[in-house]
Design an enzyme around this catalytic site. Structure first.
Site, PDB file in Angstrom:
ATOM      1  N   HIS A  39       7.564  72.260-112.870  1.00 56.15           N
ATOM      2  CA  HIS A  39       7.560  71.879-111.457  1.00 56.15           C
ATOM      3  C   HIS A  39       6.126  71.821-110.949  1.00 56.15           C
ATOM      4  CE1 HIS A  39       8.877  71.504-107.342  1.00 56.15           C
ATOM      5  NE2 HIS A  39       8.225  72.598-106.988  1.00 56.15           N
ATOM      6  N   GLY A  71       2.955  75.601-107.332  1.00 58.80           N
ATOM      7  CA  GLY A  71       3.295  76.483-106.220  1.00 58.80           C
ATOM      8  C   GLY A  71       4.777  76.422-105.936  1.00 58.80           C
ATOM      9  N   GLU A  72       5.231  77.302-105.073  1.00 54.79           N
ATOM     10  CA  GLU A  72       6.647  77.355-104.738  1.00 54.79           C
ATOM     11  C   GLU A  72       7.073  76.111-103.972  1.00 54.79           C
ATOM     12  OE1 GLU A  72       7.429  80.901-102.624  1.00 54.79           O
ATOM     13  OE2 GLU A  72       6.917  82.243-104.285  1.00 54.79           O
ATOM     14  N   SER A  73       8.370  75.836-103.983  1.00 55.83           N
ATOM     15  CA  SER A  73       8.908  74.705-103.223  1.00 55.83           C
ATOM     16  C   SER A  73       8.582  74.888-101.748  1.00 55.83           C
ATOM     17  CB  SER A  73      10.425  74.609-103.414  1.00 55.83           C
ATOM     18  OG  SER A  73      10.733  74.340-104.767  1.00 55.83           O
ATOM     19  N   GLY A  74       8.135  73.808-101.108  1.00 59.97           N
ATOM     20  CA  GLY A  74       7.777  73.879 -99.704  1.00 59.97           C
ATOM     21  C   GLY A  74       6.347  74.286 -99.442  1.00 59.97           C
ATOM     22  N   GLY A 120       3.712  72.512 -99.937  1.00 62.53           N
ATOM     23  CA  GLY A 120       2.917  71.392 -99.443  1.00 62.53           C
ATOM     24  C   GLY A 120       2.308  70.543-100.536  1.00 62.53           C
ATOM     25  N   LYS A 121       2.834  70.657-101.752  1.00 65.00           N
ATOM     26  CA  LYS A 121       2.269  69.906-102.878  1.00 65.00           C
ATOM     27  C   LYS A 121       2.425  68.394-102.675  1.00 65.00           C
ATOM     28  CE  LYS A 121       4.938  71.963-105.874  1.00 65.00           C
ATOM     29  NZ  LYS A 121       5.646  72.869-104.940  1.00 65.00           N
ATOM     30  N   SER A 122       3.631  67.960-102.314  1.00 63.29           N
ATOM     31  CA  SER A 122       3.878  66.525-102.157  1.00 63.29           C
ATOM     32  C   SER A 122       3.120  65.958-100.962  1.00 63.29           C
ATOM     33  CB  SER A 122       5.380  66.267-101.995  1.00 63.29           C
ATOM     34  OG  SER A 122       6.087  66.667-103.158  1.00 63.29           O
ATOM     35  N   ASP A 176       7.009  66.500-108.390  1.00 63.21           N
ATOM     36  CA  ASP A 176       8.157  67.377-108.610  1.00 63.21           C
ATOM     37  C   ASP A 176       8.279  67.844-110.057  1.00 63.21           C
ATOM     38  OD1 ASP A 176      10.465  68.767-107.571  1.00 63.21           O
ATOM     39  OD2 ASP A 176      11.659  67.406-108.799  1.00 63.21           O
ATOM     40  N   GLU A 216       9.106  63.180-103.032  1.00 61.63           N
ATOM     41  CA  GLU A 216      10.045  63.752-102.076  1.00 61.63           C
ATOM     42  C   GLU A 216       9.264  64.402-100.931  1.00 61.63           C
ATOM     43  OE1 GLU A 216      13.201  67.442-101.604  1.00 61.63           O
ATOM     44  OE2 GLU A 216      12.352  66.967-103.575  1.00 61.63           O
ATOM     45  N   ARG A 237     -14.036  84.612-103.182  1.00 62.65           N
ATOM     46  CA  ARG A 237     -14.797  83.862-102.187  1.00 62.65           C
ATOM     47  C   ARG A 237     -16.071  83.248-102.766  1.00 62.65           C
ATOM     48  NH1 ARG A 237     -15.327  87.185 -96.682  1.00 62.65           N
ATOM     49  NH2 ARG A 237     -16.080  85.099 -96.064  1.00 62.65           N
TER      50      ARG A 237
END
Length: 320
Positions: free
Chosen positions: A142, A157-160, A162-164, A181, A206, A247
């Site tokens: 994923h 990263g987790e779903s949601g 902001g990757k797409s 995806d 998506e 940093r």
């Protein structure tokens, strides 16, 4: 990693424009399972130890000239040494004329015989490159894969997270989408990973609240690319106020994918952060590091501070 992949001889014939001289059965039913190639010179002398019959056999001037200088009995014996081992296929290069006795021997032992007009070395290189890609170990994970300033950037990263959305903004800024995806990752060599999209979802993105879009149709052909080398990984995660984020960038973080170490960074997400600009900057900074320049080290030196010894840190990019 233990799974074996294959490619049909039919695909190889089509891609390399090979001429079929003899096939014992349909080319689509003949499967090649190794990227290794062999030139059978020493096998024709009778030394068959370590011979791998799964390899495609390549013959040029040297091999055909060797056979031509034999008498009939020697030639029959030499071809028997080799073809009785039932190699996957034989390809004659340079458009050389194939003697009738060679064709008959291949028919006797049911060995596919092909011909190419290409010279031997260029054909070998092209065939090995193709087989390395098609037969490479692979996984599907994923994430989003984009090309940014010539760097292949895998965003995880987790779903949601902001990757797409970041991918769409990058496309609008002139960069290219490879996969959204699901990213199919292939290990082309011990140091190289190549990523592409599964064919059934290629070019689709998506976006929550909008749905599925076709990036190629909306943004044009210049916005997509079929595959790209993975040069770095950017892992997106929700901001954790209790976590100490790097940093300075002195330490070297790596993601281990198919036993290949890829430079990686972790980017904490907060409202208002421009992910597209962050990805662009990370890609350019990664390129600078590959060219031998590290801004963090340069800053430490200019401030007169003792240069710190960087540590190699392995991160898990598939936590989701």
């Amino acid at each position: 990693m233990g799974q074996t992949y294959s490619v049909s001889l039919e695909k190889i014939i089509e891609l390399h424009n090979l001429e079929v001289v003899y096939l014992p059965k349909e080319a689509e039913k003949i499967l090649i399972t190794t990227a290794e190639i062999n030139r059978p010179g020493i096998v024709l002398t009778g030394y068959t130890d370590y011979f791998d019959p799964l390899r495609i056999q390549i013959l040029g001037w040297t091999e055909l000239g060797f056979l031509l200088n034999m008498n009939d009995d020697e030639r029959e014996k030499a071809l028997g040494y080799w073809l009785s081992l039932r190699p996957a296929a034989a390809v004659v290069t340079r458009g050389l004329e194939i003697p009738d006795y060679f064709v008959e021997a291949c028919k006797k032992y049911e060995v596919p015989l092909l011909k190419t007009q290409e010279e031997t070395s260029p054909f070998l290189a092209a065939l090995i490159a193709y087989l390395n890609k098609e037969l490479a170990p692979r996984i599907t994970r994923h994430g989003v894969l984009v090309e940014v300033y010539g760097e292949g950037v895998l965003i995880t990263g987790e779903s949601g997270a902001g990757k797409s959305e970041a991918a769409i903004e990058l496309i609008k800024r002139g960069h290219r989408l490879i996969a959204d995806d699901a990213v199919e990752i292939r290990k082309i060599s011990d140091k190289t990973l190549m990523g592409n999209s599964p064919s059934n979802i290629r070019h689709f993105v998506e976006l929550r609240g909008i749905g599925i879009i076709d990036a190629r149709r909306i943004f044009g052909m210049g916005a997509v690319k079929p595959s790209e080398k993975i040069d770095m990984v950017i892992q997106l995660e929700a901001w954790d106020s209790t976590k100490a984020y790097d940093r300075l960038g002195l330490d070297n973080e790596y993601a281990n994918i198919l036993d290949v170490r890829v430079p990686a960074i972790t980017v904490p997400i907060t409202p208002g952060r421009n992910l597209a600009v962050i990805v662009e900057t990370a890609a350019m900074n990664n390129r600078q590091k590959k060219m031998g320049y590290n801004a963090a080290k340069d800053l430490m030196i200019s401030l007169g501070m003792e240069e710190m010894q960087p540590q190699d840190i392995e991160v898990d990019v598939w936590q989701s």
